[in-house]
Write a protein that holds these residues in place. Structure first.
Motif, PDB file in Angstrom:
ATOM      1  N   THR A 230      11.628   3.880  -4.021  1.00  0.00           N
ATOM      2  CA  THR A 230      10.945   4.369  -2.813  1.00  0.00           C
ATOM      3  C   THR A 230      11.886   5.179  -1.924  1.00  0.00           C
ATOM      4  O   THR A 230      11.595   5.429  -0.762  1.00  0.00           O
ATOM      5  CB  THR A 230      10.375   3.189  -2.015  1.00  0.00           C
ATOM      6  N   ASP A 231      13.010   5.600  -2.481  1.00  0.00           N
ATOM      7  CA  ASP A 231      13.963   6.390  -1.706  1.00  0.00           C
ATOM      8  C   ASP A 231      13.332   7.733  -1.319  1.00  0.00           C
ATOM      9  O   ASP A 231      12.673   8.380  -2.140  1.00  0.00           O
ATOM     10  CB  ASP A 231      15.214   6.619  -2.573  1.00  0.00           C
ATOM     11  N   ALA A 232      13.540   8.136  -0.066  1.00  0.00           N
ATOM     12  CA  ALA A 232      12.971   9.402   0.405  1.00  0.00           C
ATOM     13  C   ALA A 232      13.936  10.560   0.243  1.00  0.00           C
ATOM     14  O   ALA A 232      13.560  11.711   0.409  1.00  0.00           O
ATOM     15  CB  ALA A 232      12.568   9.264   1.870  1.00  0.00           C
ATOM     16  N   THR A 233      15.193  10.255  -0.093  1.00  0.00           N
ATOM     17  CA  THR A 233      16.181  11.333  -0.130  1.00  0.00           C
ATOM     18  C   THR A 233      16.444  11.875  -1.526  1.00  0.00           C
ATOM     19  O   THR A 233      16.925  12.990  -1.679  1.00  0.00           O
ATOM     20  CB  THR A 233      17.517  10.850   0.462  1.00  0.00           C
ATOM     21  N   HIS A 234      16.179  11.071  -2.533  1.00  0.00           N
ATOM     22  CA  HIS A 234      16.432  11.504  -3.901  1.00  0.00           C
ATOM     23  C   HIS A 234      15.298  11.063  -4.809  1.00  0.00           C
ATOM     24  O   HIS A 234      14.721   9.987  -4.622  1.00  0.00           O
ATOM     25  CB  HIS A 234      17.734  10.889  -4.450  1.00  0.00           C
ATOM     26  N   PHE A 235      15.033  11.871  -5.804  1.00  0.00           N
ATOM     27  CA  PHE A 235      14.178  11.476  -6.920  1.00  0.00           C
ATOM     28  C   PHE A 235      15.137  10.929  -7.971  1.00  0.00           C
ATOM     29  O   PHE A 235      16.010  11.640  -8.453  1.00  0.00           O
ATOM     30  CB  PHE A 235      13.422  12.696  -7.450  1.00  0.00           C
ATOM     31  N   PRO A 379       2.604  -2.561 -12.807  1.00  0.00           N
ATOM     32  CA  PRO A 379       3.269  -1.538 -12.001  1.00  0.00           C
ATOM     33  C   PRO A 379       3.654  -2.122 -10.649  1.00  0.00           C
ATOM     34  O   PRO A 379       2.994  -3.024 -10.153  1.00  0.00           O
ATOM     35  CB  PRO A 379       2.190  -0.464 -11.809  1.00  0.00           C
ATOM     36  N   CYS A 380       4.718  -1.573 -10.102  1.00  0.00           N
ATOM     37  CA  CYS A 380       5.111  -1.996  -8.761  1.00  0.00           C
ATOM     38  C   CYS A 380       4.116  -1.414  -7.754  1.00  0.00           C
ATOM     39  O   CYS A 380       3.507  -0.372  -7.991  1.00  0.00           O
ATOM     40  CB  CYS A 380       6.513  -1.486  -8.442  1.00  0.00           C
ATOM     41  N   ALA A 381       3.992  -2.122  -6.636  1.00  0.00           N
ATOM     42  CA  ALA A 381       3.032  -1.669  -5.634  1.00  0.00           C
ATOM     43  C   ALA A 381       3.445  -0.312  -5.067  1.00  0.00           C
ATOM     44  O   ALA A 381       2.630   0.579  -4.885  1.00  0.00           O
ATOM     45  CB  ALA A 381       2.919  -2.698  -4.521  1.00  0.00           C
ATOM     46  N   GLU A 382       4.753  -0.169  -4.775  1.00  0.00           N
ATOM     47  CA  GLU A 382       5.222   1.125  -4.273  1.00  0.00           C
ATOM     48  C   GLU A 382       5.687   1.937  -5.463  1.00  0.00           C
ATOM     49  O   GLU A 382       6.632   1.572  -6.138  1.00  0.00           O
ATOM     50  CB  GLU A 382       6.377   0.942  -3.300  1.00  0.00           C
ATOM     51  N   TRP A 383       5.015   3.002  -5.691  1.00  0.00           N
ATOM     52  CA  TRP A 383       5.236   3.759  -6.927  1.00  0.00           C
ATOM     53  C   TRP A 383       6.368   4.758  -6.738  1.00  0.00           C
ATOM     54  O   TRP A 383       7.283   4.868  -7.528  1.00  0.00           O
ATOM     55  CB  TRP A 383       3.912   4.443  -7.258  1.00  0.00           C
ATOM     56  N   ILE A 384       6.265   5.530  -5.670  1.00  0.00           N
ATOM     57  CA  ILE A 384       7.264   6.555  -5.364  1.00  0.00           C
ATOM     58  C   ILE A 384       7.107   6.867  -3.877  1.00  0.00           C
ATOM     59  O   ILE A 384       6.039   6.652  -3.302  1.00  0.00           O
ATOM     60  CB  ILE A 384       7.049   7.807  -6.245  1.00  0.00           C
TER      61      ILE A 384
END
Lengths: 445, 948
Positions: A230-235, A379-384
């Motif tokens: 769930t990082d907002a800075t990197h894929f 699957p995890c609840a927070e995907w991306i």
């Protein structure tokens, strides 16, 4: 390594800025769930069916407030469509009031998909500054499960859809199935912009499967990798390929597409199954080892961050429950590495900075399928992080062996197709009716 | 050997401490034999003491006298044609006489003393080690299709429904896991691994061998038989339960007479007696079975002819497959007796003098056919068919000399094994060569679906002979006496003359394993494989000391086992082992027996291990795959490597056991406890050897697209790069340790309820490991092979797997002799089942690395933290030290047997009554066969054959 035209670079820069801003927003992750089929068996002690309501508060995404203001769009007077999934009930519609609120009542128990699509007219687009004219519509959606007799309230975020430039437009991932053949995967890239783009040096990357990045819990928990997922800075990618070429070797004119094959050959012949594509004229292929065949027609992708040679040395399938990304040229060797406790050093994640990301394409297994196989990882609840994608397409059934693709939004006056890109794979992707209709199977023009 | 020698000395010391001054008090057993019901005297019944040569015969009033019966727990066997044989356990006092009246019945179910479980006090003939004896009555009462089902009466053996599902391999005192062992990877031991380590099965005095079974292609490829016993133990399905007269299971240390084993011996006697003909049939929803058995004495007893036939079929659950297994079996036994022994001994039937010459000939035929036809709704193109049959001719001549016996056994066992497997495969587009020799080839490209089919035609042959001299004096006197002395030699010759493994080379039974280095299989003939030629010599003696109420026995023995290096017994020794063994038993009180045993044992490698198939490596040099088929070019270089190991020899084991028995008869019950500790070293296992092959890289010319012509390579090669390869070679590097406790207890009979409870259980822990290095899993090595960016991979010490399990079986037997009714409830508990991998798996656990040139470079532990080894410091994913446990569970089976029509019997059974099918615990699961109902009917058909 790559030469991009100035206008494309400008698009991408704005897009990156927009994405960065979006990272500050905490809103609903919009998604459309299509597969659940609740049965209406709800009853009340006194007899009859318990009915509930859904109240939606439409909000404009803060990063798009300026764009909305320019074209005069407010949250008032928007048509919201509500569909009860898994039923043949006709869609309900309602118009938002002055506060952007809309209420649907007398609803039976079930899963509902609420959405708004507000296309900008050519006149409205003309009001936008040139750099922002690829915003073609405002859209948003939310999925709600309504219990019998309950009253649910949700926010519905409205974001401006931008066409982008080169984007991921189609994917095929068919499981091995009865013929034990799983090599016919491909990804298609489409130039959704107005100028020619060069693929040379762009990075194509895949997040993990089996609980690595976006997806599924395997032996590791979702929490263990949440800081990557769930990082907002990197894929965070587990595999990355670089397009070959020295700058201007692989142009993609507007409205055209290029195909990356796992193996560039005729898979209908190789598998004996008609549902596999003929990829013998694919533009690029994975070439991993001498176990693979090498088609001189298809340029070989450069294995930038692979860590293996795939299935029997023949490359990787584009597995389910992942996100794919297309990114601007970058140095893989100096990019950050992501780990978590217990991670093998060899399989660290490659960090692609958010400002390099051009497009993200997320897809996964239908929840109903997972419900049928409780032993499978979930699957995890927070995907991306929503900065990359606000919802994943969750109706990808590999056993059906059909492609999934980005929806068409419309056509330019000269007939070029513009694809939908609302940064929400859940709404932008659909099950394809054919294969490679925008590229290899496209009729001559 | 050292341990065994120590044990031998200890036992001898124990023996030496016995009070020599005590008086010898051999007992005198008298009594009367009468028929059930009115109690009419039975004349001419033979009475013998099990495990001894003592025999007597009842007179016209049914009276008998047996002199010289050793003190302690004994078994009296009483036989009379027209009645069922009777076994009677009793305890002979140290002094004085004992009177024992015997009741004979037409139907075993009417016998008060019926034993329907394995007899804990049974004696294996000529053996002092811990044994279980399963006699005809227990076999008849056990719902079993084959020997496998009969062996469920042993402590610690899981229950299964009767039938012919899957190969039936049996292993004493060892735990198998569901996965077979492979090279490098953490796995096993599978059932085949365990049984390959050697439980000896002896059928009518001749060992059964699976050493020449080559019916497998291993795990290479996608088309493998659903099941094969190749590489493992004998498939017990070939021996129908109906053919069994008596099974002696030597769980402890077998005497020196038996070789090619590490885990004990199962001595099986088929029916070769005058028996009133009977027909038996059994049905349950999946298995039907019919038997006819009859025996007749001819020419005034000079000839005895017994015929047993069996036909059985088991169908697989229809929802899973249409497979069916069919078995036919027949045994014809003939005995011819002539003259009388010069020393006037009586024959075991007690009715006549021991013949001077006894010649037993047996013809044993079986056919086992497994047919799984194509099921379009499950998998199109999948066919599995196996058809094995065998004929065994054995002959045993026994010549009675003055005070001793000489016995010659000759046997020829010829089997024909046929396997056909087919499956539709889809192969990825791949360069291909069908080359059978080394060298470079312009190859072709293959792709697409095809039917991969192969056949395996094996013909195992075994010649066996044994010459044995046996002196068992009956009337010897004195406190210390030699009860038996034996010496013998054994010769074995095993081979496989089958046509072998055959398939169309361009349609190999594997697709995915090809990676541009490892080649596809090539056909292979079996008749070029090695022969297994062995010889052995052995001698043992049994000493008996009795004083007062105490009896002590000692059986030391020595065996020399030799594996020859040529095709004949005259050839030299490839591997040999001297195996001392000793068993001792002391009965200080007539209700207490103490036992100890120790010894060395050895197991032969199989023919498959001695002659593994050559490995082909097809290294791809060029694979230019253009859209136009005419322009494609494949160049492949074939290399052949031979994985034979000239040093492969015998696996060696040491066995130790210690136990005691308390016997309070029906009034107080009985308890038997045995500790065992078996250690096998040098077990045959796989060593994964790294080496390298050159891959030549060429420049290509004339490759213009659209030319319609393939390009060509430009000589000489531009350069050559190393490709690591891995060859699996059989070596004596395995370790298998089995230790545990076996407990058998009989609770006192409750006369008012006519019910008794017996419990048998075993806790077994198996450790399985290898002294070889672990180069890593197959997938990782395949990556290393093809990915030139990987310059080295770490290697590790092999992991050890530890499995543990306790099985306790409670049998509640309700018996009403006057009704001929037996109700048996069997509750089996499975407790404490767990499995653990023991290995170091931290990031510094690597011992070194393998280079692309196939070299193993060790890295000292102190240097492993150095920066240059960062790429090697990866966690060892496949060797976690976690314990997987399965929750405790139980299953219950019920059986009701009732006498009908005189000697007939009707049984109804429910296996797994409450359908306890599967137990889940976290990631582990255990399945049990689901509920099965069945009925069995045995009918006397005396009129068809005659009553004598």
């Amino acid at each position: 390594m790559s030469q991009t035209r100035p206008d494309r670079a400008r698009h991408c820069g704005l897009l990156a800025l927009a994405l960065t801003l979006t990272a500050c927003v905490t809103g609903d992750i919009t998604q459309v769930t299509r597969s659940e089929q609740p049965v209406d068996t709800t009853g009340t002690p006194g007899g009859g069916l318990a009915r509930g309501s859904i109240t939606l508060q439409v909000e404009l995404d803060p990063i798009d407030l300026a764009t909305a203001a320019t074209v005069g769009l407010t949250r008032t007077g928007l048509t919201v469509t509500l569909i009860r999934e898994g039923t043949a009930e006709p869609p309900r519609t309602a118009v938002t009031d002055a506060q952007g609120v809309v209420r649907f009542s007398s609803l039976l128990q079930g899963r509902y998909a609420a959405s708004i699509t507000r296309a900008l007219s050519p006149a409205e687009q003309a009001l936008l500054p040139p750099a922002d004219r690829d915003a073609t519509l405002f859209a948003g959606g939310v999925s709600i499960f309504l219990s019998a007799g309950a009253n649910e309230s949700r926010q519905l975020a409205l974001v401006a859809a931008r066409r982008g430039s080169i984007i991921i437009s189609e994917l095929f991932n068919g499981n091995a199935g009865p013929v034990n053949y799983g090599l016919g995967d491909y990804v298609e890239f489409y130039n959704n912009g107005d100028t020619t783009v060069y693929l040379d040096g762009l990075l194509f990357a895949r997040s993990g499967v089996g609980g690595y990045h976006t997806g599924v819990v395997g032996s590791n928990t979702c929490a263990e990798r949440a800081h990557l997922r769930t990082d907002a800075t990197h894929f965070w990618a587990i595999q990355a390929w670089t397009f070959p070429g020295s700058g201007r070797d692989f142009p993609v004119p507007p409205g055209q597409a290029r195909v990356l094959a796992m193996d560039a050959l005729d898979h209908a012949t190789a598998s004996g199954q008609p549902y596999y594509a003929d990829l013998s004229r694919a533009h690029f292929e994975q070439y991993m080892s001498d176990a693979d065949t090498d088609n001189p027609v298809a340029a070989n992708m450069v294995n930038s961050y692979i860590g293996g040679t795939g299935i029997f040395g023949r490359g990787y399938t584009f597995n389910n429950n992942v996100s794919l990304t297309l990114a601007l040229p970058m140095s893989v060797s100096t990019a950050p590495r992501g780990t978590y406790p217990g991670l093998n050093e060899q399989t660290a994640y490659l960090g692609i900075p958010v400002d390099r990301v051009l497009d993200v394409f997320s897809y996964g297994t239908p929840p109903s399928f997972l419900e049928a196989f409780p032993h499978l990882p979930r699957p995890c609840a927070e995907w991306i992080n929503p900065v990359f994608d606000r919802g994943h397409f969750n109706d990808h059934r590999t056993e059906n062996r059909v492609a999934i693709r980005r929806r068409g939004l419309g056509r330019t006056p000269d007939g070029r197709e513009i694809l939908q890109r609302t940064r929400n794979s859940g709404r932008d992707i659909e099950t394809a009716s054919g294969m490679l209709l925008r590229s290899l199977a496209r009729p001559p023009q | 050997m050292t341990r065994a020698s120590r044990a031998l000395l200890a036992a001898a010391a124990l023996f030496a401490t016995l009070p020599l001054a005590a008086q010898q008090q051999d007992g005198r057993l008298t009594g009367r034999v009468a028929g059930v019901g009115a109690g009419a005297p039975v004349e001419g019944a033979s009475l013998s003491i099990e495990g001894s040569a003592l025999v007597a015969r009842s007179d016209s009033l049914g009276r008998f006298v047996l002199s010289g019966v050793s003190p302690g727990p004994q078994v009296l066997i009483v036989r009379r044609v027209g009645y069922v044989p009777t076994r009677l356990t009793f305890t002979m006092p140290g002094a004085g006489a004992l009177t024992l009246d015997v009741t004979l019945a037409v139907n075993a179910l009417q016998l008060e003393q019926l034993i329907v479980t394995a007899d804990r006090s049974g004696r294996a003939r000529g053996e002092l080690g811990t044994a279980s004896v399963i006699d005809r009555d227990a076999i008849a009462n056990q719902i079993a299709s084959s020997l496998q089902g009969v062996l469920e009466l042993l402590p610690g053996v899981p229950l299964s429904p009767p039938g012919l599902d899957g190969p039936a391999q049996f292993s004493l005192r060892a735990l198998a896991t569901s996965t077979a062992a492979g090279a490098g990877a953490v796995s096993g031991p599978g059932a085949a691994d365990i049984t390959a380590q050697g439980t000896l099965i002896v059928l009518d005095g001749v060992p059964l061998s699976n050493n020449a079974n080559l019916q497998t292609v291993g795990t290479r490829g996608e088309v493998v038989p659903p099941a094969s016993t190749a590489g493992g133990g004998v498939d017990l399905r070939r021996i129908p339960a109906a053919a069994l007269e008596r099974v002696e299971v030597i769980r402890g240390v077998p005497s020196a007479r038996w070789g090619d084993l590490t885990q004990g011996a199962i001595i099986v006697d088929t029916r070769a007696v005058a028996v009133a003909p009977e027909f038996a049939a059994r049905f349950d929803p999946r298995t039907s079975e019919g038997n006819v058995v009859g025996g007749r004495s001819l020419a005034s007893g000079a000839h005895l002819l017994t015929l047993t036939t069996n036909l059985a079929q088991t169908a697989a659950p229809r929802s899973l497959s249409s497979a069916a297994t069919l078995r036919g079996a027949a045994q014809l036994a003939h005995r011819w007796q002539r003259g009388s022994a010069p020393d006037g001994r009586l024959a075991p039937d007690g009715r006549s003098a021991l013949p001077r010459l006894t010649m037993d000939s047996r013809l044993d035929w079986y056919r086992l056919r497994f047919d799984a036809p194509e099921r379009l709704d499950i998998e199109a193109g999948r066919i599995s068919f196996q058809d094995d049959h065998g004929l065994r001719l054995s002959h045993r001549s026994r010549l009675a000399l003055d005070g001793s016996t000489v016995e010659l056994t000759l046997s020829y066992d010829g089997q024909t094994q046929f396997t056909r497997e087919a499956r539709r495969l889809t192969r990825p587009t791949t360069p291909f060569t069908d080359r059978l020799t080394e060298g470079r080839t312009i190859g072709t490209f293959v792709e697409g679906p095809y039917s991969a089919e192969y056949t395996l035609r094996g013909a195992p042959r075994m010649l066996y002979s044994r010459l044995e001299w046996d002196r068992s004096p009956v009337a010897a006197e004195g406190r210390l006496r030699v009860a038996q002395t034996r010496a013998g030699i054994e010769l074995r010759h095993e081979s496989n003359t089958g046509a072998g493994y055959d398939f169309a080379i361009d349609r190999p039974p594997q697709t995915g394993t090809f990676n541009g280095v490892r080649g596809y299989d090539r056909p292979r003939r079996f008749d070029t494989a090695a022969t297994l030629v062995t010889s052995a010599a052995y001698a043992d003696t049994r000493l008996l000391y009795s004083a007062g109420g105490m009896v002590a026995e000692l059986q030391p023995g020595l065996r020399l086992s030799v594996l020859h290096d040529g095709d004949s017994w005259a050839s030299g020794s490839r591997s040999a082992m001297l195996e001392p063994r000793v068993n001792a038993q002391v009965a200080p009180r007539n209700w207490l027996r103490l036992r100890a045993g120790a010894g060395s044992v050895s197991k032969l490698p199989t023919i498959a291990q001695l002659s593994p198939d050559r490995q082909f490596f097809d290294v791809v040099n060029v694979n230019r795959f253009t859209p136009d088929p005419r322009e494609r070019l494949a160049v492949v270089t074939t290399f052949i490597r031979d994985p034979r190991n000239p040093d492969l020899g015998l696996a060696r084991g040491s066995k130790r056991e210690l136990g005691f028995e308390l016997d309070g008869g029906a009034k107080y019950g009985a308890l038997s406890v045995t500790w065992f500790d078996d250690r096998i070293r040098g077990a045959v296992t796989l060593r994964r050897e790294a080496s390298t092959l050159p891959r030549d890289r060429y420049a290509l010319a004339d490759t213009a697209l659209g030319s319609g012509q393939p390009g060509r390579i430009v000589e000489p090669p531009l350069f050559s790069e190393p490709v690591p390869i891995f060859l699996d070679r059989f070596v004596n590097g395995g370790r298998l340790d089995n230790r545990g406790v076996e407990v058998v207890a009989s609770f006192p009979t409750i006369p008012s309820l006519r019910t008794r409870l017996e419990v048998g259980g075993a806790t077994v822990e198996t450790l399985f490991g290898s002294d070889e290095l672990d180069l890593g899993g197959a997938a990782r090595l395949a990556e290393f092979q093809v990915d030139t960016q990987i310059v080295r991979v770490p290697y590790f010490a092999s992991a050890t797997t530890r499995s543990k399990r306790t099985i306790v079986t409670w049998r509640l037997v309700h018996h009403q002799p006057e009704l001929g009714l037996v109700i048996t409830g069997t509750l089996q508990q499975r407790l404490g089942e767990e499995r653990q991998t023991l290995s170091r798996n931290d990031s510094l656990s690597f011992l070194g690395y393998v280079t692309r040139e196939g070299e193993l470079v060790p890295v000292p532990e102190a240097a492993r933290t150095a920066p240059e080894f960062a790429d090697l410091r990866s966690a060892r994913g496949d060797a976690r030290n976690s314990i997987s446990r399965v929750a405790d569970d139980w299953l219950l089976s019920l059986q009701v047997a009732k006498s009908v029509l005189g000697a007939g019997r009707l049984s109804f059974y429910v296996f797994n009554t409450f359908d306890r099918f599967v137990t889940f615990t976290a990631a582990a699961a255990r399945t049990a066969p689901s509920t099965r109902f069945g009925v069995e009917l045995t009918l006397p058909t005396a009129g068809l054959w005659g009553s004598r």
